[in-house]
Write a protein that holds these residues in place. Sequence first.
Motif, short mmCIF file in Angstrom:
data_model
loop_
_atom_site.label_atom_id
_atom_site.label_comp_id
_atom_site.label_asym_id
_atom_site.label_seq_id
_atom_site.Cartn_x
_atom_site.Cartn_y
_atom_site.Cartn_z
N PHE A 152 47.78 148.47 42.25
CA PHE A 152 48.75 148.28 43.33
C PHE A 152 48.24 148.98 44.59
CE2 PHE A 152 51.68 148.10 39.58
CZ PHE A 152 52.05 146.76 39.73
N VAL A 153 48.51 148.36 45.72
CA VAL A 153 48.12 148.91 47.01
C VAL A 153 49.34 148.93 47.92
CG1 VAL A 153 45.73 148.13 46.82
CG2 VAL A 153 47.44 146.62 47.84
N PRO A 154 49.33 149.72 48.98
CA PRO A 154 50.51 149.83 49.84
C PRO A 154 51.06 148.50 50.32
CG PRO A 154 48.98 151.58 50.38
CD PRO A 154 48.28 150.70 49.37
N ASP A 155 50.19 147.54 50.60
CA ASP A 155 50.66 146.25 51.10
C ASP A 155 51.50 145.49 50.06
OD1 ASP A 155 49.61 146.66 53.55
OD2 ASP A 155 47.97 145.21 53.37
N ASP A 156 51.39 145.87 48.79
CA ASP A 156 52.21 145.22 47.78
C ASP A 156 53.70 145.49 48.01
OD1 ASP A 156 50.07 144.07 46.45
OD2 ASP A 156 49.83 145.76 45.07
N ALA A 157 54.00 146.56 48.72
CA ALA A 157 55.39 146.88 49.03
C ALA A 157 55.92 146.08 50.22
CB ALA A 157 55.54 148.37 49.30
N LEU A 158 55.08 145.27 50.81
CA LEU A 158 55.51 144.46 51.95
C LEU A 158 56.00 143.09 51.53
CD1 LEU A 158 52.64 145.27 54.47
CD2 LEU A 158 54.93 146.28 54.39
N GLY A 159 55.73 142.71 50.27
CA GLY A 159 56.06 141.37 49.82
C GLY A 159 57.55 141.18 49.58
N ARG A 160 57.94 139.92 49.50
CA ARG A 160 59.33 139.58 49.23
C ARG A 160 59.60 139.45 47.76
NH1 ARG A 160 61.54 141.72 52.25
NH2 ARG A 160 63.44 140.56 51.82
N THR A 161 58.56 139.54 46.93
CA THR A 161 58.73 139.28 45.49
C THR A 161 58.07 140.39 44.68
OG1 THR A 161 56.73 137.92 45.54
CG2 THR A 161 58.84 136.78 45.82
N PRO A 162 58.65 141.58 44.65
CA PRO A 162 58.00 142.70 43.97
C PRO A 162 57.78 142.47 42.48
CG PRO A 162 60.26 143.23 44.56
CD PRO A 162 59.92 141.97 45.27
N ALA A 163 58.68 141.74 41.82
CA ALA A 163 58.47 141.52 40.39
C ALA A 163 57.29 140.60 40.14
CB ALA A 163 59.74 140.95 39.76
N ASN A 164 57.09 139.62 41.01
CA ASN A 164 55.94 138.74 40.87
C ASN A 164 54.64 139.55 40.93
OD1 ASN A 164 54.77 135.91 40.91
ND2 ASN A 164 53.86 136.80 42.74
N ILE A 165 54.57 140.44 41.90
CA ILE A 165 53.39 141.30 42.03
C ILE A 165 53.32 142.26 40.84
CG2 ILE A 165 52.30 143.06 43.46
CD1 ILE A 165 53.73 141.71 45.87
N GLY A 166 54.46 142.80 40.45
CA GLY A 166 54.48 143.77 39.38
C GLY A 166 54.01 143.22 38.05
N TYR A 167 54.54 142.07 37.66
CA TYR A 167 54.11 141.45 36.41
C TYR A 167 52.66 141.00 36.48
CZ TYR A 167 58.92 141.18 34.60
OH TYR A 167 60.17 141.48 34.12
N GLY A 168 52.24 140.56 37.66
CA GLY A 168 50.88 140.06 37.78
C GLY A 168 49.82 141.13 37.70
N LYS A 169 50.17 142.36 38.13
CA LYS A 169 49.15 143.41 38.24
C LYS A 169 49.40 144.62 37.35
CE LYS A 169 47.73 144.37 42.40
NZ LYS A 169 47.69 144.69 43.84
N GLY A 170 50.55 144.65 36.68
CA GLY A 170 50.84 145.85 35.90
C GLY A 170 51.76 145.58 34.74
N VAL A 171 52.46 146.62 34.31
CA VAL A 171 53.41 146.51 33.21
C VAL A 171 54.77 146.97 33.71
CG1 VAL A 171 51.66 146.83 31.43
CG2 VAL A 171 52.86 148.83 32.35
N PRO A 172 55.86 146.41 33.17
CA PRO A 172 57.18 146.80 33.62
C PRO A 172 57.67 148.06 32.91
CG PRO A 172 57.38 145.08 31.98
CD PRO A 172 55.90 145.29 32.21
N MET A 173 58.81 148.55 33.35
CA MET A 173 59.44 149.70 32.68
C MET A 173 59.51 149.44 31.18
SD MET A 173 63.45 149.19 33.79
CE MET A 173 63.16 148.99 35.55
#
Length: 639
Positions: free
Chosen positions: A464-485
């Motif tokens: 994850f990079v700071p620009d990931d917090a600029l998107g409108r779809t955080p879960a899309n980025i989250g599932y694509g690049k990491g693991v959820p809670m």
Amino acid sequence: MTRRLALLALSSTFLASPLAAQVNTDAGTINPAMVERFFNQPGYSPYAGRNFATQPLWGEIHLHTSWSPDAFAGGTRVGPDEALRYAEGEEITSSTGQPVRLSRPYDFLMVADHSDALGVVASIYEGDATMMADPTLKRWHDEMQKGGAAAGAVVMEMITLQGEGKVPEPMTDPNTQMDIWHKMTEIVESHNDPGKFTALIGYEWTSNYGGGNNLHRNVVYRDGKDKADMVRPMTTFDSDIPNKFWDWMQAYEDKTGGQVLAVPHNGNLSNGLMFATETPDGKPIDAKWAETRARWEPLYEVTQSKGTSEQHPSLAPSDEFADFEIWDKGNLNVVPKEPGMIDYEYAREALKRGLKLQEEFGTNPFKFGLIGSTDDHTGVSSTEENNFWGKFPASEPGPERSTGNAFDFDGRTVKDWKLGASGLTAVWAPENTRASIWDAMKRKEVYGTTGTRITLRFFGGWDFVPDDALGRTPANIGYGKGVPMGGDLMPAPEGASGPNFLVAAMKDPFSGNLDRIQIIKGWLDAEGGMREKIYDVAWSGDREPDADGKLPPVGNTVDVEHATFTNTIGAPELITVWTDPDFDPALKAFYYARVLEIPTPRWTAYDAAYFKDSKFTDDVPMTVNERAYSSPIWYTPAE
């Protein structure tokens, strides 16, 4: 760096896998396993065929009705049918004759009446001939008929005798229990409406080992009536040792082919037994015990009406928000605590101790997600401060609850005002069905709140990079690049500076703005010591941390006299990407998010404003900082 965005679609997730990979490649590596699991092939519609949740489902799994013996003896007359209708959004009449309705319906509910003497107390009250042949039950019948304090005394006696294993024999008849269980599952089945409202089948196994030491567990069935009816629920008359309870769960699955999980209650009334490193009967735990507990108990109830047990302030003096709705005077019978007991009662301590036990046994027995439920015994699930219906009918709305006692054992009392309007469970399930909700619970993709409906996303990864917090779809980025809670971080890539986390929260539209998001880390140091640290990672306004790293308070707009507040402080949404600055790849760790609201009126303030003759004393809190707790994400070094 803190980022604050207007996340109008915070919980939406739009893109399909190949397109997601194209969008996110420049920001870091895609997690192929998560892409395959949650994303489908692209088409024009970004919503078609998606396999993940876009909004949390809200409800609870710990509500008692008149079918629980202590609830009925205390005056509750709201049964399972009425409780489920209430959860679906209907107005019902409470046990004290008052109309009550939720502000917003739930998505799911589990009536968790006590398996011990399930529904039997109603027979005692009604004077069933078989029950009246027992002199103790005849006396209880007479006292319950009187109501009020006399009926309340029966509740306390019943709890005490249960803890001592001395409940009268007619209450333990297995045939009676099985007949009533079948009636219960029939009621629950009639309310289950897949896709619209989920009525989960379950019950509470109520171990009060040693006389009031609360080791209660709620059993959640993935199954329907056909399988649930095949096996009699376990009671503490069978055993009050958790090991035996896990054996029952295994036997149920073996016989039915179904699935169950268990959720321990908040441990603050266990007098040191909930997370002890020996069994309640004094036997040392071992690798098998650790594996068995980890299998059957993936969740933990971190908050409910009888207090919040995230962390005790004496165990974390630097945590300015730990002293929240604390019940720490004794066990369920208000037997006083001895030194050291609270070390084994709170979630954060258990999460840290689990890392230590993992080193010893190879399995972490305390690797649990966090949820909230009410444990209300009124048949009325109430978590809203301005709509709080108490623990028992005696603590339903009225001026007398300003001085009443929630518990009273020979003068050892806990006042009604100590009750909290808490808590709720949020489940990230892709559809509103038993199977989908249960599966999300099993994988720990859930979080608990103190009653507020904050929307919370929490993902961990390495890219994850700071620009990931600029998107409108955080879960899309989250599932694509990491693991959820609830998940485990992949092994650290070579040269990684530390894990990073995408965390986003949006306010409950009916509640206060957000003060801050914190990430709480627990780990074992190089010597095996249990450590923790709290990081403020996103906050509202232009505040700056002081020289000690503490963020100034957000402020307070509450008008206690009129039980009002304004959302002129705080933020409606917060989002950021945070990287652990103290990461050591050789050390086990966990991380979870805690989201805090600005101060709002507590239910006691609403009572004081509504009941002009209430008599709250100066030590009664009148404001509350509602909050949400994500399930953790764990890091384990590669071997």
